[in-house]
Design a protein around this motif. Structure first.
Motif, mmCIF file in Angstrom:
data_model
loop_
_atom_site.group_PDB
_atom_site.id
_atom_site.type_symbol
_atom_site.label_atom_id
_atom_site.label_comp_id
_atom_site.label_asym_id
_atom_site.label_seq_id
_atom_site.Cartn_x
_atom_site.Cartn_y
_atom_site.Cartn_z
ATOM 1 N N ARG A 205 0.837 -1.201 0.000
ATOM 2 C CA ARG A 205 0.000 0.000 0.000
ATOM 3 C C ARG A 205 0.879 1.261 0.000
ATOM 4 N N ALA A 206 1.962 1.258 0.787
ATOM 5 C CA ALA A 206 2.865 2.411 0.815
ATOM 6 C C ALA A 206 3.558 2.586 -0.527
ATOM 7 N N ASN A 207 3.891 1.470 -1.177
ATOM 8 C CA ASN A 207 4.549 1.566 -2.485
ATOM 9 C C ASN A 207 3.573 2.099 -3.535
ATOM 10 N N SER A 208 2.314 1.720 -3.425
ATOM 11 C CA SER A 208 1.300 2.244 -4.344
ATOM 12 C C SER A 208 1.179 3.762 -4.181
ATOM 13 N N ASN A 209 1.142 4.216 -2.944
ATOM 14 C CA ASN A 209 1.070 5.660 -2.695
ATOM 15 C C ASN A 209 2.319 6.375 -3.205
ATOM 16 N N ARG A 210 3.466 5.729 -3.007
ATOM 17 C CA ARG A 210 4.731 6.331 -3.468
ATOM 18 C C ARG A 210 4.714 6.501 -4.984
ATOM 19 N N CYS A 211 4.303 5.450 -5.678
ATOM 20 C CA CYS A 211 4.333 5.491 -7.137
ATOM 21 C C CYS A 211 3.276 6.441 -7.706
ATOM 22 N N SER A 212 2.210 6.674 -6.955
ATOM 23 C CA SER A 212 1.171 7.600 -7.435
ATOM 24 C C SER A 212 1.706 9.026 -7.520
ATOM 25 N N ALA A 213 2.769 9.314 -6.762
ATOM 26 C CA ALA A 213 3.352 10.655 -6.766
ATOM 27 C C ALA A 213 4.520 10.778 -7.749
ATOM 28 N N VAL A 214 4.851 9.682 -8.426
ATOM 29 C CA VAL A 214 5.968 9.705 -9.377
ATOM 30 C C VAL A 214 5.458 10.159 -10.735
ATOM 31 N N ALA A 215 6.071 11.202 -11.274
ATOM 32 C CA ALA A 215 5.611 11.767 -12.542
ATOM 33 C C ALA A 215 5.889 10.830 -13.707
ATOM 34 N N GLU A 216 7.060 10.233 -13.737
ATOM 35 C CA GLU A 216 7.442 9.351 -14.836
ATOM 36 C C GLU A 216 7.902 8.003 -14.285
ATOM 37 N N PRO A 217 6.993 7.052 -14.126
ATOM 38 C CA PRO A 217 7.374 5.731 -13.616
ATOM 39 C C PRO A 217 8.389 5.057 -14.533
ATOM 40 N N ASN A 218 9.417 4.476 -13.958
ATOM 41 C CA ASN A 218 10.414 3.727 -14.724
ATOM 42 C C ASN A 218 11.065 2.694 -13.813
ATOM 43 N N PHE A 219 11.996 1.930 -14.392
ATOM 44 C CA PHE A 219 12.636 0.882 -13.611
ATOM 45 C C PHE A 219 13.560 1.459 -12.542
#
Length: 230
Positions: A205-219
Motif C-alpha cells: 500500500r505504501a509503495n502504491s502511494n509512493r508510485c502515485s506521486a511519481v511523474a514518470e514511472p520507470n525501472f
C-alpha cells in the motif's frame, strides 16, 4: 614467713608469658593483638603501615597493576565481533533492524536482498545510510528502504490480496529479507527476517502511494512492474 611464701606462690601462679612489641619493644602478653603502649598491631596487620610511604607504595602498585593487566589482556586476546540481527519492524517501505554486536571488534553488513515467492527477485532492499554497514560493538539501529518492482496499480492489487490473506488467516507465500554479516575474523553468517501478511499489506500500500506521486514511472524508481514497459 608463711604469708610471704604464699604471696610468692600466688605471683608465680599468675605469671603470664610475654614478648616484645614488634614496633616499640615494650613487653606485652604473648597473645596480645595490640600493643598497650604504641597501639600497633602484632598480627599480619603490622605489615601494613599507615605512613605516607606505605600508602604511596600501595597506590603505585595498584596503578601499575591497572596498566599492566589490560596490556597483557590485549597482548594475548584477539578482538572478535559477534554480530547478529536482533529485532526488526516494517513500516510501509521502511525496514528497521537492530543489530547486536556482543564482541569487541566491528563486523560488516555486506549484503541484503529479498527472498520471496511473491515479490520479484529484483526487489531492492537498500541500506539508507552506507555508514551503517559498519557494526561496532554494542547495539545499532539500521534502516533499509524496500522498493518492490511494481507499478502503482500492481502494488494496490497486491495489498488487497494481502488483506484477504489477513482475513482468512491463510499462510502467505514465503517472503523474507536476508542479510549477510561478515565477522571480524572473516566468518560469514546469513540471517533472515520473515514478513507476514500485515507487513506485506503495509509495504504494498505504501509503495502504491509512493508510485502515485511519481511523474514518470520507470525501472529506476521501481514503479514499473513485470509485464509493463517503460
Amino acid at each position: 614467713m608463711q604469708g610471704k611464701q604464699l604471696k610468692s606462690d600466688i605471683n608465680q601462679s599468675i605469671d603470664v608469658e610475654t614478648y616484645l612489641c614488634s614496633q616499640c619493644r615494650h613487653e606485652i602478653p604473648k597473645d596480645a593483638l595490640l600493643c598497650s603502649k604504641c597501639n600497633s598491631y602484632q598480627d599480619w596487620r603490622r605489615y601494613i603501615s599507615g605512613s605516607q610511604i606505605s600508602l604511596a607504595l600501595i597506590a603505585a602498585i595498584l596503578s601499575i597493576t591497572g596498566i599492566v593487566i589490560p596490556e597483557m589482556y590485549r597482548l594475548f586476546h584477539e578482538p572478535i565481533s559477534k554480530a547478529t540481527i536482533s529485532t526488526s519492524s516494517v513500516d510501509g517501505t521502511t525496514l528497521r533492524v537492530t543489530v547486536l554486536n556482543r564482541g569487541d571488534a566491528s563486523a560488516v553488513l555486506t549484503k541484503s536482498w529479498m527472498d520471496s515467492e511473491y515479490l520479484a527477485g529484483a526487489t531492492v532492499v537498500r541500506l539508507r545510510n552506507d555508514n551503517d554497514a559498519l557494526i561496532p560493538p554494542g547495539s545499532k539501529l539500521v534502516i533499509f528502504d524496500i522498493i518492490p518492482l511494481l507499478s502503482e496499480l500492481q502494488s494496490y492489487e497486491g495489498s488487497m490480496e494481502m488483506l484477504g490473506y489477513g482475513f482468512s488467516k491463510a499462510e502467505i507465500p514465503k517472503t523474507e529479507v536476508r542479510f549477510e554479516l561478515v565477522q571480524s575474523n572473516g566468518d560469514l553468517i546469513i540471517q533472515s527476517v520473515k514478513l507476514n501478511a500485515d507487513d506485506l499489506f503495509n509495504l504494498l500500500r505504501a509503495n502504491s502511494n509512493r508510485c502515485s506521486a511519481v511523474a514518470e514511472p520507470n525501472f529506476d524508481n521501481g514503479c514499473i512492474g513485470p509485464g509493463e514497459l517503460e
